[in-house]
Design an enzyme around this catalytic site. Structure first.
Site, PDB file in Angstrom:
ATOM      1  N   ARG A 190      12.091  -2.137  11.341  1.00  5.01           N
ATOM      2  CA  ARG A 190      11.059  -1.643  12.247  1.00  5.01           C
ATOM      3  C   ARG A 190      10.841  -2.652  13.358  1.00  5.01           C
ATOM      4  O   ARG A 190      10.822  -3.847  13.107  1.00  5.01           O
ATOM      5  CB  ARG A 190       9.746  -1.448  11.476  1.00  5.01           C
ATOM      6  CG  ARG A 190       9.514  -0.019  11.048  1.00  5.01           C
ATOM      7  CD  ARG A 190       8.371   0.115  10.083  1.00  5.01           C
ATOM      8  NE  ARG A 190       7.141  -0.554  10.501  1.00  5.01           N
ATOM      9  CZ  ARG A 190       6.003  -0.513   9.798  1.00  5.01           C
ATOM     10  NH1 ARG A 190       5.954   0.153   8.651  1.00  5.01           N
ATOM     11  NH2 ARG A 190       4.931  -1.136  10.212  1.00  5.01           N
ATOM     12  N   LYS A 194       0.827  -1.216   0.000  1.00  2.00           N
ATOM     13  CA  LYS A 194       0.000   0.000   0.000  1.00  2.00           C
ATOM     14  C   LYS A 194       0.859   1.263   0.000  1.00  2.00           C
ATOM     15  O   LYS A 194       0.604   2.189  -0.753  1.00  2.00           O
ATOM     16  CB  LYS A 194      -0.922   0.036   1.232  1.00  2.00           C
ATOM     17  CG  LYS A 194      -1.812  -1.179   1.402  1.00  2.00           C
ATOM     18  CD  LYS A 194      -2.704  -1.041   2.621  1.00  2.00           C
ATOM     19  CE  LYS A 194      -1.962  -0.924   3.946  1.00  2.00           C
ATOM     20  NZ  LYS A 194      -1.317  -2.168   4.408  1.00  2.00           N
TER      21      LYS A 194
HETATM   22  P1  ADP Z   1       1.639  -1.984   8.294  1.00  2.00           P
HETATM   23  O1  ADP Z   1       0.477  -1.760   7.368  1.00  2.00           O
HETATM   24  O2  ADP Z   1       2.869  -2.430   7.582  1.00  2.00           O
HETATM   25  O3  ADP Z   1       1.315  -2.805   9.506  1.00  2.00           O
HETATM   26  P2  ADP Z   1       1.457   0.733   9.286  1.00  2.00           P
HETATM   27  O4  ADP Z   1       2.593   1.668   9.255  1.00  2.00           O
HETATM   28  O5  ADP Z   1       0.263   1.055   8.487  1.00  2.00           O
HETATM   29  O6  ADP Z   1       2.112  -0.627   8.880  1.00  2.00           O
HETATM   30  O7  ADP Z   1       0.983   0.529  10.799  1.00  2.00           O
HETATM   31  C1  ADP Z   1       1.872   0.191  11.831  1.00  2.00           C
HETATM   32  C2  ADP Z   1       1.135   0.116  13.171  1.00  2.00           C
HETATM   33  O8  ADP Z   1       0.566   1.404  13.463  1.00  2.00           O
HETATM   34  C3  ADP Z   1      -0.047  -0.840  13.232  1.00  2.00           C
HETATM   35  O9  ADP Z   1       0.350  -2.159  13.530  1.00  2.00           O
HETATM   36  C4  ADP Z   1      -0.887  -0.203  14.347  1.00  2.00           C
HETATM   37  O10 ADP Z   1      -0.351  -0.495  15.620  1.00  2.00           O
HETATM   38  C5  ADP Z   1      -0.695   1.271  14.122  1.00  2.00           C
HETATM   39  N1  ADP Z   1      -1.745   1.836  13.243  1.00  2.00           N
HETATM   40  C6  ADP Z   1      -1.547   2.416  12.021  1.00  2.00           C
HETATM   41  N2  ADP Z   1      -2.713   2.834  11.491  1.00  2.00           N
HETATM   42  C7  ADP Z   1      -3.679   2.511  12.408  1.00  2.00           C
HETATM   43  C8  ADP Z   1      -5.094   2.667  12.443  1.00  2.00           C
HETATM   44  N3  ADP Z   1      -5.763   3.228  11.430  1.00  2.00           N
HETATM   45  N4  ADP Z   1      -5.757   2.205  13.528  1.00  2.00           N
HETATM   46  C9  ADP Z   1      -5.123   1.627  14.547  1.00  2.00           C
HETATM   47  N5  ADP Z   1      -3.781   1.439  14.568  1.00  2.00           N
HETATM   48  C10 ADP Z   1      -3.066   1.873  13.515  1.00  2.00           C
END
Ligand code: ADP
Ligand code: ZN
Length: 213
Positions: free
Chosen positions: A160, A13
């Protein structure tokens, strides 16, 4: 145009969002990046979010919704934007619809990035991230020009904390339990476009462009 990128962690994404930013000039709204920035700045919100993120759990809906609500009101979102990693739960999707409705706007399309869990584990466990500009690399399939150094800004790449093996499987199960029901949510609104995201990034990009044309 308002696009939602929906899909498991590691499905690409963020990569596709960054390409759309370049091609169409819509900003990428990544709640994951916003939260990591808050952690890097050491804000109270960042400190709270970190305990959830490090173990692969979601932060509370109210935190995620608050970030997006504030962000979509800024002037650079006027012509459209790309949501990456939000919404992640049904209450978040409902809140998004309410936030947009108040502005007389709505989600145009939700792209579903489909990749099986085995490939996701491969991608995530080899992933290296730039802590400064959020660029991503892979130890086997997308190596940086200089070992361990970001091609774009020269910062030292990191793994990460949530890309460790145990946390990856937790994130995938959180995705299946909480986020995958959103496909049905957008399908019912006739907004869902499913993509085979196991393909190379260029091919996925072409599929998105074709769908938008
Ligand atoms: P990925 O899609 O690779 O898991 P992201 O950077 O989108 O990575 O998200 C990393 C972490 O940030 C998630 O595992 C969660 O803990 C938190 N997070 C991100 N976006 C949200 C959201 N919309 N709602 C709740 N937690 C979120
Ligand atoms: Zn960088």
């Amino acid at each position: 145009m308002i696009l939602v990128l929906l899909g498991p962690p590691g499905s690409g994404k963020g990569t596709q969002a960054k390409r759309l930013v370049k091609e169409r000039n819509w900003p990428q709204l990544s709640t994951g990046d916003m939260l990591r920035n808050a952690i890097a700045e050491g804000t109270p919100l960042g400190l709270e979010a970190k305990t959830f993120m490090d173990r692969g759990a979601l932060v509370s809906d109210s935190i995620a919704i608050g970030l997006v609500d504030e962000r979509v009101s800024r002037p650079d979102c006027e012509n459209g934007f790309i949501l990456d990693g939000f919404p992640r739960t049904i209450p978040q999707a409902e809140a998004l619809d309410r936030i947009l409705l108040k502005k007389g706007r709505k989600v145009d399309w939700a792209f579903l990035f489909e990749v099986d869990d085995r490939e996701l584990v491969r991608r995530l466990s080899g992933r290296r991230t730039c802590p400064k500009c959020n660029a991503m690399f892979h130890v086997d399939t997308m190596q940086p020009k200089r070992d361990g150094i970001c091609d774009h800004c020269g910062a030292k790449l990191i793994q990460r904390p949530d890309d460790s093996a145990e946390v990856i499987s937790k994130r995938l199960s959180v995705y299946h339990d909480w986020t995958s029901p959103l496909a049905e949510y957008y399908r019912r609104q006739d907004k869902l476009i499913a993509l085979d995201a196991t393909r190379a990034a260029n091919e996925v990009n072409q599929a998105i462009s074709a769908a938008l044309a």
